[in-house]
Write a protein that holds these residues in place. Structure first.
Motif, PDB file in Angstrom:
ATOM      1  N   SER A 178       3.904  -0.691   9.654  1.00  0.00           N
ATOM      2  CA  SER A 178       4.890   0.507   9.706  1.00  0.00           C
ATOM      3  C   SER A 178       5.715   0.592   8.277  1.00  0.00           C
ATOM      4  CB  SER A 178       5.916  -0.130  10.899  1.00  0.00           C
ATOM      5  OG  SER A 178       6.476  -1.401  10.406  1.00  0.00           O
ATOM      6  N   LEU A 179       5.346  -0.265   7.606  1.00  0.00           N
ATOM      7  CA  LEU A 179       6.205  -0.099   6.094  1.00  0.00           C
ATOM      8  C   LEU A 179       5.107   0.204   5.239  1.00  0.00           C
ATOM      9  CD1 LEU A 179       8.782  -3.150   5.864  1.00  0.00           C
ATOM     10  CD2 LEU A 179       9.138  -0.671   6.211  1.00  0.00           C
ATOM     11  N   GLY A 180       3.961   0.383   5.692  1.00  0.00           N
ATOM     12  CA  GLY A 180       2.766   0.945   4.594  1.00  0.00           C
ATOM     13  C   GLY A 180       2.324  -0.030   3.774  1.00  0.00           C
ATOM     14  N   GLN A 181       2.384  -1.201   4.464  1.00  0.00           N
ATOM     15  CA  GLN A 181       2.121  -2.393   3.501  1.00  0.00           C
ATOM     16  C   GLN A 181       0.535  -2.760   3.452  1.00  0.00           C
ATOM     17  OE1 GLN A 181       4.821  -5.784   4.893  1.00  0.00           O
ATOM     18  NE2 GLN A 181       6.407  -5.141   3.569  1.00  0.00           N
ATOM     19  N   ASN A 182      -0.070  -2.090   2.527  1.00  0.00           N
ATOM     20  CA  ASN A 182      -1.322  -2.475   1.993  1.00  0.00           C
ATOM     21  C   ASN A 182      -1.404  -3.044   0.448  1.00  0.00           C
ATOM     22  OD1 ASN A 182      -1.986  -0.251   4.125  1.00  0.00           O
ATOM     23  ND2 ASN A 182      -3.577  -1.842   4.043  1.00  0.00           N
ATOM     24  N   PHE A 183      -1.369  -4.285   0.161  1.00  0.00           N
ATOM     25  CA  PHE A 183      -0.820  -4.905  -0.729  1.00  0.00           C
ATOM     26  C   PHE A 183      -2.461  -4.907  -1.872  1.00  0.00           C
ATOM     27  CE2 PHE A 183       2.917  -7.374   0.091  1.00  0.00           C
ATOM     28  CZ  PHE A 183       3.637  -6.203   0.539  1.00  0.00           C
ATOM     29  N   LEU A 184      -2.181  -4.917  -2.980  1.00  0.00           N
ATOM     30  CA  LEU A 184      -3.425  -4.952  -3.955  1.00  0.00           C
ATOM     31  C   LEU A 184      -3.681  -6.671  -3.928  1.00  0.00           C
ATOM     32  CD1 LEU A 184      -2.674  -2.884  -7.078  1.00  0.00           C
ATOM     33  CD2 LEU A 184      -4.723  -2.594  -5.580  1.00  0.00           C
ATOM     34  N   ALA A 185      -5.014  -6.888  -3.590  1.00  0.00           N
ATOM     35  CA  ALA A 185      -5.429  -8.302  -3.558  1.00  0.00           C
ATOM     36  C   ALA A 185      -5.381  -9.276  -4.831  1.00  0.00           C
ATOM     37  CB  ALA A 185      -6.799  -8.362  -2.834  1.00  0.00           C
ATOM     38  N   GLY A 221       4.410  -8.284  -5.513  1.00  0.00           N
ATOM     39  CA  GLY A 221       4.536  -7.989  -7.150  1.00  0.00           C
ATOM     40  C   GLY A 221       3.273  -8.202  -7.874  1.00  0.00           C
ATOM     41  N   THR A 222       2.024  -7.791  -7.263  1.00  0.00           N
ATOM     42  CA  THR A 222       0.973  -7.752  -8.059  1.00  0.00           C
ATOM     43  C   THR A 222       0.905  -6.716  -9.224  1.00  0.00           C
ATOM     44  OG1 THR A 222      -0.295  -8.776  -6.116  1.00  0.00           O
ATOM     45  CG2 THR A 222      -1.571  -7.955  -7.973  1.00  0.00           C
ATOM     46  N   LEU A 223       1.227  -5.544  -8.647  1.00  0.00           N
ATOM     47  CA  LEU A 223       1.386  -4.621  -9.618  1.00  0.00           C
ATOM     48  C   LEU A 223       2.446  -4.468 -10.853  1.00  0.00           C
ATOM     49  CD1 LEU A 223       0.097  -1.367 -10.817  1.00  0.00           C
ATOM     50  CD2 LEU A 223       1.651  -0.403  -9.076  1.00  0.00           C
ATOM     51  N   ILE A 247      16.514  -2.371  -1.639  1.00  0.00           N
ATOM     52  CA  ILE A 247      16.955  -1.042  -0.976  1.00  0.00           C
ATOM     53  C   ILE A 247      15.886   0.075  -0.763  1.00  0.00           C
ATOM     54  CG2 ILE A 247      19.408  -1.357  -1.791  1.00  0.00           C
ATOM     55  CD1 ILE A 247      18.663   1.016  -3.412  1.00  0.00           C
ATOM     56  N   ASP A 248      16.159   0.831   0.165  1.00  0.00           N
ATOM     57  CA  ASP A 248      15.185   2.008   0.755  1.00  0.00           C
ATOM     58  C   ASP A 248      15.275   2.776  -0.685  1.00  0.00           C
ATOM     59  OD1 ASP A 248      14.246   4.433   1.413  1.00  0.00           O
ATOM     60  OD2 ASP A 248      15.257   4.467   3.203  1.00  0.00           O
ATOM     61  N   PHE A 249      14.035   3.119  -1.158  1.00  0.00           N
ATOM     62  CA  PHE A 249      13.948   3.887  -2.405  1.00  0.00           C
ATOM     63  C   PHE A 249      14.562   5.020  -2.156  1.00  0.00           C
ATOM     64  CE2 PHE A 249      11.500   7.301  -4.745  1.00  0.00           C
ATOM     65  CZ  PHE A 249      11.923   6.850  -6.061  1.00  0.00           C
ATOM     66  N   LEU A 250      14.282   5.843  -0.980  1.00  0.00           N
ATOM     67  CA  LEU A 250      14.872   7.256  -0.744  1.00  0.00           C
ATOM     68  C   LEU A 250      16.347   7.258  -0.684  1.00  0.00           C
ATOM     69  CD1 LEU A 250      12.222   8.172   2.176  1.00  0.00           C
ATOM     70  CD2 LEU A 250      12.179   8.597  -0.146  1.00  0.00           C
ATOM     71  N   ALA A 288       3.366   3.247  -9.251  1.00  0.00           N
ATOM     72  CA  ALA A 288       3.557   2.643  -7.803  1.00  0.00           C
ATOM     73  C   ALA A 288       2.199   2.996  -7.021  1.00  0.00           C
ATOM     74  CB  ALA A 288       4.484   3.178  -7.095  1.00  0.00           C
ATOM     75  N   ASN A 289       2.069   1.875  -6.043  1.00  0.00           N
ATOM     76  CA  ASN A 289       1.202   2.080  -5.154  1.00  0.00           C
ATOM     77  C   ASN A 289       2.057   2.558  -3.861  1.00  0.00           C
ATOM     78  OD1 ASN A 289      -0.930   1.685  -2.938  1.00  0.00           O
ATOM     79  ND2 ASN A 289      -0.803  -0.550  -3.249  1.00  0.00           N
ATOM     80  N   ILE A 290       2.177   3.615  -3.408  1.00  0.00           N
ATOM     81  CA  ILE A 290       3.206   4.238  -2.596  1.00  0.00           C
ATOM     82  C   ILE A 290       2.893   3.800  -1.224  1.00  0.00           C
ATOM     83  CG2 ILE A 290       4.434   5.510  -4.390  1.00  0.00           C
ATOM     84  CD1 ILE A 290       3.088   7.912  -2.958  1.00  0.00           C
TER      85      ILE A 290
HETATM   86  N1  SAM Z   1       2.924  -2.444  -4.883  1.00  0.00           N
HETATM   87  C1  SAM Z   1       2.480  -3.516  -4.011  1.00  0.00           C
HETATM   88  C2  SAM Z   1       1.171  -3.638  -4.466  1.00  0.00           C
HETATM   89  O1  SAM Z   1       0.414  -2.743  -4.809  1.00  0.00           O
HETATM   90  O2  SAM Z   1       0.440  -4.767  -3.859  1.00  0.00           O
HETATM   91  C3  SAM Z   1       2.769  -3.133  -2.679  1.00  0.00           C
HETATM   92  C4  SAM Z   1       2.266  -1.699  -2.164  1.00  0.00           C
HETATM   93  S1  SAM Z   1       2.412  -1.236  -0.568  1.00  0.00           S
HETATM   94  C5  SAM Z   1       1.477   0.158  -0.531  1.00  0.00           C
HETATM   95  C6  SAM Z   1       4.117  -0.389  -0.523  1.00  0.00           C
HETATM   96  C7  SAM Z   1       5.211  -1.429  -0.679  1.00  0.00           C
HETATM   97  O3  SAM Z   1       6.510  -0.346  -0.354  1.00  0.00           O
HETATM   98  C8  SAM Z   1       5.481  -2.254   0.605  1.00  0.00           C
HETATM   99  O4  SAM Z   1       5.950  -3.481  -0.194  1.00  0.00           O
HETATM  100  C9  SAM Z   1       6.540  -1.847   1.555  1.00  0.00           C
HETATM  101  O5  SAM Z   1       7.433  -2.937   1.976  1.00  0.00           O
HETATM  102  C10 SAM Z   1       7.399  -0.834   0.502  1.00  0.00           C
HETATM  103  N2  SAM Z   1       8.309   0.306   1.131  1.00  0.00           N
HETATM  104  C11 SAM Z   1       8.020   0.697   2.248  1.00  0.00           C
HETATM  105  N3  SAM Z   1       9.037   1.683   2.431  1.00  0.00           N
HETATM  106  C12 SAM Z   1       9.942   1.767   1.376  1.00  0.00           C
HETATM  107  C13 SAM Z   1      10.974   2.288   0.952  1.00  0.00           C
HETATM  108  N4  SAM Z   1      11.478   3.246   1.733  1.00  0.00           N
HETATM  109  N5  SAM Z   1      11.663   1.927  -0.284  1.00  0.00           N
HETATM  110  C14 SAM Z   1      11.030   0.903  -0.911  1.00  0.00           C
HETATM  111  N6  SAM Z   1      10.060   0.151  -0.693  1.00  0.00           N
HETATM  112  C15 SAM Z   1       9.176   0.596   0.427  1.00  0.00           C
END
Ligand code: SAM
Length: 263
Positions: free
Chosen positions: A17-24, A52-54, A93-96, A110-112
């Motif tokens: 739900s938070l789009g969490q696909n992290f770089l391995a 914190g990988t990127l 915080i929420d980036f938005l 960023a990997n958004i």
């Molecule tokens: N940068 C990391 C990497 O590349 O491995 C993680 C990338 S992951 C695709 C997206 C990250 O954005 C997650 O850590 C997630 O929790 C965070 N995230 C999701 N919604 C967000 C928001 N509204 N504001 C800030 N961060 C958010």
């Protein structure tokens, strides 16, 4: 330590739900930072540092890194990982909702989180119009829409992005580069702001573009009837556009020309 080891150590399960696909690993992270051309003079904004990988690849350049992460569970992990770095500032915080007014000519890397790709782009363009570049990893489908100049991937998103920026694809990143593996490829896109942005009412222009694409299989004449009524064909002829053209074959410049007749 690899991303998987960090997550295990802090017992963190990733949330779709938070789009969490992290770089391995650091491999693609280093590649992205190198392609973005980050140097120690830069101020970099990262959206969603995750584990914190990127961020680590960015920090090693010596640039000043400002990262925004919404998921508080990652706080202790990131604190330990970056305890010896003085050039990283992470806000949970929420980036938005972040206040970006203090930033001067930032570069975004960023990997958004995929679920808010469009709101992130909107915020970057409108709240930091002096940004120098945005190197963003996005799902391939989004990347193709950002890049398209016509055809099936050309959409209001293409027009929105290309109105503000030149768009370039840097690399394709396969699913196995991430934890967990997404179903689709990702692409890293470089956005460089244009300097000659037309001086028009942007909000209304983008609303107009959405109307023009409301039924993309139909002709432009059909889609614009709700705006111009009986005059639709006349307006299109004045702009040298065949009324039977589909919206996906009309350039941004032509859309701007038609938009001028909405007043
Ligand atoms: N940068 C990391 C990497 O590349 O491995 C993680 C990338 S992951 C695709 C997206 C990250 O954005 C997650 O850590 C997630 O929790 C965070 N995230 C999701 N919604 C967000 C928001 N509204 N504001 C800030 N961060 C958010």
């Amino acid at each position: 330590m690899k991303t998987g080891d960090w997550l295990k150590k802090y017992n963190i399960y990733l949330k779709k739900s938070l789009g969490q696909n992290f770089l391995a690993t650091l491999d693609y992270a280093n590649k992205i930072v190198q392609k973005a051309g980050i140097t120690n003079d830069d101020t970099v904004i990262e959206i969603g540092p995750g584990a914190g990988t990127l961020t680590e690849a960015l920090a090693k350049t010596g640039a000043k890194i400002f990262a925004f992460e919404i998921d508080l569970r990652l706080k202790p992990l990131l604190k330990e990982r970056f305890q010896n770095y003085a050039n990283i500032n992470i806000q949970f915080i929420d980036f938005l909702k972040a206040d970006l007014s203090k930033f001067n000519k930032p570069k975004y890397v960023a990997n958004i989180p995929y679920y808010i790709t469009s709101p992130i782009l909107e915020k970057i363009f409108l709240e930091t119009p002096d940004f120098q570049l945005a190197t963003l990893m996005v799902q391939k489908e989004y990347g193709e829409r950002m890049l398209a100049k016509s055809g099936k991937n050309y959409s209001p998103l293409s027009i929105f992005v290309q109105f503000f920026c030149n768009v370039e694809k840097l690399i394709t990143v396969p699913p196995h580069a991430f934890i967990p593996n997404p179903k689709v490829d990702s692409v890293v896109i470089k956005l460089t702001p244009k300097h000659n942005i037309p001086d028009i009412d942007k909000n209304n222009f983008f609303k107009f573009v959405h109307i023009a694409f409301s039924q993309r299989r139909k002709t432009i004449k059909n889609n614009l009837k709700s705006l111009f009524g009986d005059k639709t064909e006349d307006v299109l002829k004045k702009c040298n556009i065949d009324p039977k053209t589909r919206p996906e074959n009309i350039s941004i410049e032509k859309f701007i020309e038609i938009f001028a007749y909405t007043k």
